[in-house]
Design a protein around this motif. Sequence first.
Motif, PDB file in Angstrom:
ATOM      1  N   LYS A 133       0.867  -1.167   0.000  1.00 18.45           N
ATOM      2  CA  LYS A 133       0.000   0.000   0.000  1.00 18.45           C
ATOM      3  C   LYS A 133       0.910   1.224   0.000  1.00 18.45           C
ATOM      4  CE  LYS A 133      -0.763  -0.226   5.048  1.00 18.45           C
ATOM      5  NZ  LYS A 133      -1.807  -0.312   6.090  1.00 18.45           N
TER       6      LYS A 133
ATOM      7  N   ASP B 164       1.122  -4.550   2.722  1.00 14.77           N
ATOM      8  CA  ASP B 164      -0.261  -4.489   3.174  1.00 14.77           C
ATOM      9  C   ASP B 164      -0.612  -5.849   3.780  1.00 14.77           C
ATOM     10  OD1 ASP B 164      -2.999  -4.350   3.530  1.00 14.77           O
ATOM     11  OD2 ASP B 164      -3.372  -3.323   1.634  1.00 14.77           O
TER      12      ASP B 164
ATOM     13  N   HIS C 285      -5.708   7.235   2.904  1.00 12.77           N
ATOM     14  CA  HIS C 285      -6.813   6.311   2.649  1.00 12.77           C
ATOM     15  C   HIS C 285      -7.950   6.996   1.904  1.00 12.77           C
ATOM     16  CE1 HIS C 285      -4.990   3.096   4.970  1.00 12.77           C
ATOM     17  NE2 HIS C 285      -4.696   3.989   5.901  1.00 12.77           N
TER      18      HIS C 285
ATOM     19  N   THR D  30      -1.954   3.210  -4.388  1.00 16.57           N
ATOM     20  CA  THR D  30      -2.603   1.900  -4.515  1.00 16.57           C
ATOM     21  C   THR D  30      -3.945   1.866  -3.800  1.00 16.57           C
ATOM     22  OG1 THR D  30      -1.451   1.015  -2.574  1.00 16.57           O
ATOM     23  CG2 THR D  30      -0.372   0.756  -4.699  1.00 16.57           C
ATOM     24  N   GLN D  31      -4.108   2.688  -2.749  1.00 16.76           N
ATOM     25  CA  GLN D  31      -5.372   2.700  -2.016  1.00 16.76           C
ATOM     26  C   GLN D  31      -6.528   3.210  -2.873  1.00 16.76           C
ATOM     27  OE1 GLN D  31      -2.360   3.232  -0.884  1.00 16.76           O
ATOM     28  NE2 GLN D  31      -2.272   3.718   1.290  1.00 16.76           N
TER      29      GLN D  31
END
Length: 334
Positions: free
Chosen positions: A20, A74, A215, A298-299
């Motif tokens: 992540k 992650d 996030h 990537t989130q």
Amino acid sequence: MIKKNAVKANNYGVTYSLPKTSLVITAEVTKVTCKAGPYFQYAERYLGIKSPIAEDKVYYELGKVSLSNVGIPDADQTYLIEFKAGTVAPYAYLTEDGLLCAINAEYSPQPSELETIKNNKPEPITATNTSVFSEELLMAGSLARQAEVAAKQIYYIRESRMNILTGETDNPPADGVAMKIVIDELEAQEKALTHLFTGVYTKTTELYDVTIVPHDNLDKEVLFRFSNLLGVVDADDLAGEPVYLNLTATERIPPMDPKEAEKKLKGGKGVIYNIPGKASVEILMNKKTLFKGEVQVTQFGGQDSLASVMFEDKKTPVKVLFYPETGAIKQIIQ
């Protein structure tokens, strides 16, 4: 970097993690130490220098602000690559943290953005007073008289250097190497004497890091605060001005159809990889932009998989390279 071979002992499988995104913000903070010379009040009279350092002080400057995309494992995205028995010497390269780098291909790690920033850290700039007090200077008595003698020594050094360079000296250096040594020594003496008037300073640059794991979008996230008197202070220390981060998703990968996700990601035996999304990033202080750019996150993305059948050719196994910081495919070599 770790090479993992898929052999019978591990049931022809290699466990890996997808990353992540963590964003590492690196700020160059320079500490400037100023020390006044003993003859600063005579700098303009004797040398024509109008702005010498007049008092001892320390202050800080905020320099370049950089952003690096660093992948961290992650815990919710750990998978197993299962190779078919009999496949020609299957293997994978992982980072020390278990992030996937390559399958069936040699991997040469490139310096990360963060490593590049650290390796390019500015060298300290220092100016140090050397003891150049001649006997005449030490015997001068009053400060005004000492300044006058020091100024005369500076002009004498300049004249001597010019005479050597033009050849107008009774004892010229034997060759070019000797001349350089003499000239360098004269310049060092002149610099040290001049510091008695101008003062000396030292600049030392340190790198300050802040890590953010986004996030969702971020609006005016306080990374740290900066003070010209104290340097970097904590985000909640009102002695400094806040340095903000704004992050806005510009490309989100839509979620996969549940049935397709069940087949490809949960029930399949393929190689799962990331498809990162994108975000715009801006870092500001006092409404001034310190950094602006776009990063992969990537989130804000999703996953897909490579079919395991790709790696079952016994003669020419497929080779795949990945970006370990994002878990995305870099290159497929067939």
